[in-house]
Motif scaffolding. Sequence first.
Motif, PDB file in Angstrom:
ATOM      1  N   MET A  11       0.847  -1.169   0.000  1.00 22.69           N
ATOM      2  CA  MET A  11       0.000   0.000   0.000  1.00 22.69           C
ATOM      3  C   MET A  11       0.898   1.239   0.000  1.00 22.69           C
ATOM      4  N   TYR A  12       0.496   2.228  -0.772  1.00 20.64           N
ATOM      5  CA  TYR A  12       1.276   3.459  -0.900  1.00 20.64           C
ATOM      6  C   TYR A  12       1.267   4.235   0.414  1.00 20.64           C
ATOM      7  N   CYS A  13       2.441   4.660   0.849  1.00 19.58           N
ATOM      8  CA  CYS A  13       2.560   5.439   2.085  1.00 19.58           C
ATOM      9  C   CYS A  13       3.418   6.683   1.895  1.00 19.58           C
ATOM     10  N   GLY A  14       3.545   7.139   0.670  1.00 17.33           N
ATOM     11  CA  GLY A  14       4.386   8.304   0.386  1.00 17.33           C
ATOM     12  C   GLY A  14       3.668   9.611   0.619  1.00 17.33           C
ATOM     13  N   CYS A  15       4.212  10.670   0.027  1.00 13.48           N
ATOM     14  CA  CYS A  15       3.642  12.003   0.247  1.00 13.48           C
ATOM     15  C   CYS A  15       3.299  12.720  -1.067  1.00 13.48           C
ATOM     16  N   ASN A  16       3.307  12.008  -2.186  1.00 11.73           N
ATOM     17  CA  ASN A  16       2.929  12.598  -3.469  1.00 11.73           C
ATOM     18  C   ASN A  16       1.449  12.956  -3.426  1.00 11.73           C
ATOM     19  N   GLU A  17       1.135  14.235  -3.585  1.00 10.25           N
ATOM     20  CA  GLU A  17      -0.243  14.704  -3.435  1.00 10.25           C
ATOM     21  C   GLU A  17      -1.195  14.071  -4.450  1.00 10.25           C
ATOM     22  N   LYS A  18      -0.744  13.857  -5.677  1.00  6.94           N
ATOM     23  CA  LYS A  18      -1.595  13.221  -6.692  1.00  6.94           C
ATOM     24  C   LYS A  18      -1.920  11.779  -6.280  1.00  6.94           C
ATOM     25  N   ALA A  19      -0.922  11.057  -5.797  1.00  8.85           N
ATOM     26  CA  ALA A  19      -1.149   9.683  -5.345  1.00  8.85           C
ATOM     27  C   ALA A  19      -2.079   9.663  -4.139  1.00  8.85           C
ATOM     28  N   SER A  63      -4.334  11.859  -3.379  1.00  6.82           N
ATOM     29  CA  SER A  63      -5.660  12.211  -3.879  1.00  6.82           C
ATOM     30  C   SER A  63      -6.328  11.002  -4.530  1.00  6.82           C
ATOM     31  N   SER A  64      -5.563  10.238  -5.289  1.00  7.62           N
ATOM     32  CA  SER A  64      -6.098   9.020  -5.915  1.00  7.62           C
ATOM     33  C   SER A  64      -6.478   7.993  -4.857  1.00  7.62           C
ATOM     34  N   GLN A  65      -5.682   7.878  -3.811  1.00  8.89           N
ATOM     35  CA  GLN A  65      -6.031   6.958  -2.725  1.00  8.89           C
ATOM     36  C   GLN A  65      -7.370   7.347  -2.115  1.00  8.89           C
ATOM     37  N   ARG A  66      -7.543   8.622  -1.839  1.00  9.41           N
ATOM     38  CA  ARG A  66      -8.804   9.087  -1.243  1.00  9.41           C
ATOM     39  C   ARG A  66      -9.974   8.852  -2.194  1.00  9.41           C
ATOM     40  N   ALA A  67      -9.772   9.075  -3.490  1.00 10.91           N
ATOM     41  CA  ALA A  67     -10.847   8.853  -4.475  1.00 10.91           C
ATOM     42  C   ALA A  67     -11.239   7.385  -4.526  1.00 10.91           C
ATOM     43  N   ILE A  68     -10.262   6.502  -4.490  1.00  6.55           N
ATOM     44  CA  ILE A  68     -10.534   5.060  -4.507  1.00  6.55           C
ATOM     45  C   ILE A  68     -11.292   4.663  -3.246  1.00  6.55           C
ATOM     46  N   ALA A  69     -10.855   5.167  -2.100  1.00  6.49           N
ATOM     47  CA  ALA A  69     -11.523   4.842  -0.834  1.00  6.49           C
ATOM     48  C   ALA A  69     -12.970   5.317  -0.843  1.00  6.49           C
ATOM     49  N   CYS A  70     -13.185   6.532  -1.287  1.00  4.85           N
ATOM     50  CA  CYS A  70     -14.537   7.098  -1.357  1.00  4.85           C
ATOM     51  C   CYS A  70     -15.414   6.286  -2.309  1.00  4.85           C
ATOM     52  N   ALA A  71     -14.866   5.928  -3.459  1.00  5.29           N
ATOM     53  CA  ALA A  71     -15.615   5.142  -4.440  1.00  5.29           C
ATOM     54  C   ALA A  71     -15.979   3.770  -3.879  1.00  5.29           C
ATOM     55  N   LEU A  72     -15.053   3.134  -3.175  1.00  2.97           N
ATOM     56  CA  LEU A  72     -15.347   1.816  -2.612  1.00  2.97           C
ATOM     57  C   LEU A  72     -16.480   1.906  -1.598  1.00  2.97           C
ATOM     58  N   LEU A  73     -16.452   2.900  -0.741  1.00  2.00           N
ATOM     59  CA  LEU A  73     -17.532   3.048   0.236  1.00  2.00           C
ATOM     60  C   LEU A  73     -18.877   3.248  -0.453  1.00  2.00           C
ATOM     61  N   LYS A  74     -18.907   4.076  -1.483  1.00  2.00           N
ATOM     62  CA  LYS A  74     -20.157   4.301  -2.220  1.00  2.00           C
ATOM     63  C   LYS A  74     -20.631   3.023  -2.894  1.00  2.00           C
ATOM     64  N   PHE A  77      -2.560   0.335  -4.003  1.00  2.00           N
ATOM     65  CA  PHE A  77      -3.129  -0.735  -3.176  1.00  2.00           C
ATOM     66  C   PHE A  77      -2.856  -2.082  -3.822  1.00  2.00           C
ATOM     67  N   GLY A  78      -2.795  -3.106  -3.002  1.00  2.00           N
ATOM     68  CA  GLY A  78      -2.625  -4.448  -3.530  1.00  2.00           C
ATOM     69  C   GLY A  78      -3.947  -5.161  -3.759  1.00  2.00           C
ATOM     70  N   SER A  79      -5.005  -4.702  -3.070  1.00  2.00           N
ATOM     71  CA  SER A  79      -6.298  -5.381  -3.143  1.00  2.00           C
ATOM     72  C   SER A  79      -7.391  -4.471  -2.585  1.00  2.00           C
ATOM     73  N   LYS A  80      -8.638  -4.914  -2.709  1.00  2.00           N
ATOM     74  CA  LYS A  80      -9.755  -4.173  -2.109  1.00  2.00           C
ATOM     75  C   LYS A  80      -9.627  -4.175  -0.585  1.00  2.00           C
ATOM     76  N   ASP A  81      -9.152  -5.293  -0.020  1.00  2.00           N
ATOM     77  CA  ASP A  81      -8.958  -5.344   1.428  1.00  2.00           C
ATOM     78  C   ASP A  81      -7.993  -4.253   1.888  1.00  2.00           C
ATOM     79  N   ASP A  82      -6.971  -3.988   1.086  1.00  2.00           N
ATOM     80  CA  ASP A  82      -6.037  -2.909   1.422  1.00  2.00           C
ATOM     81  C   ASP A  82      -6.733  -1.550   1.433  1.00  2.00           C
ATOM     82  N   VAL A  83      -7.713  -1.380   0.554  1.00  2.00           N
ATOM     83  CA  VAL A  83      -8.471  -0.125   0.530  1.00  2.00           C
ATOM     84  C   VAL A  83      -9.278   0.008   1.820  1.00  2.00           C
TER      85      VAL A  83
END
Length: 175
Positions: free
Chosen positions: A1-9, A11-22, A52-58
Amino acid sequence: MYCGCNEKALSSQRAIACALLKLMEATPYNDISISGLCRAAGVSRPTFYSLFGSKDDVVAYILRESHCYAPGPEAGSCLESFCLSYSQYITRQRHFLTLLVNNGVGYLLYQSIFDSLMDCSCFLTEADTVSRRCAANFTAGALTGVAQDYVKREACTDDELCRMLETLFGGGLFE
């Protein structure tokens, strides 16, 4: 799972998390494909797999970032305070926890709680490493079970949950 500080990455992590919840609101977790998740989040599959490696990681990411149980100083000092803080967590997070349980991924809550307890500087600080890990495993299992039971039955109050947790952890049911 990505743990860096790249703002674009990030932002993509947050978008994926939000989409999965929806998606989990309307679609069973097992029926959500990575491709469908990527479409809903507006990211490519390579982007997903770079973060992410999987949905579980999300789900683990969501738990860590916005829905984790973070014990405070009471985790190592007072059973009543510890039980009350967890019962309040359960009632505040009922909707999210229901999503996890109803989608068959409540087990991911266990790892989140275990990690939170191990990261807590107040949790059994006097215990040796092996005893502390065993206690964190035991506690995470019990708290996960209580949360799963709570979302499957009629809701009760923070105080009722707190009393049940105190009885369980105090050994009152085994006398």
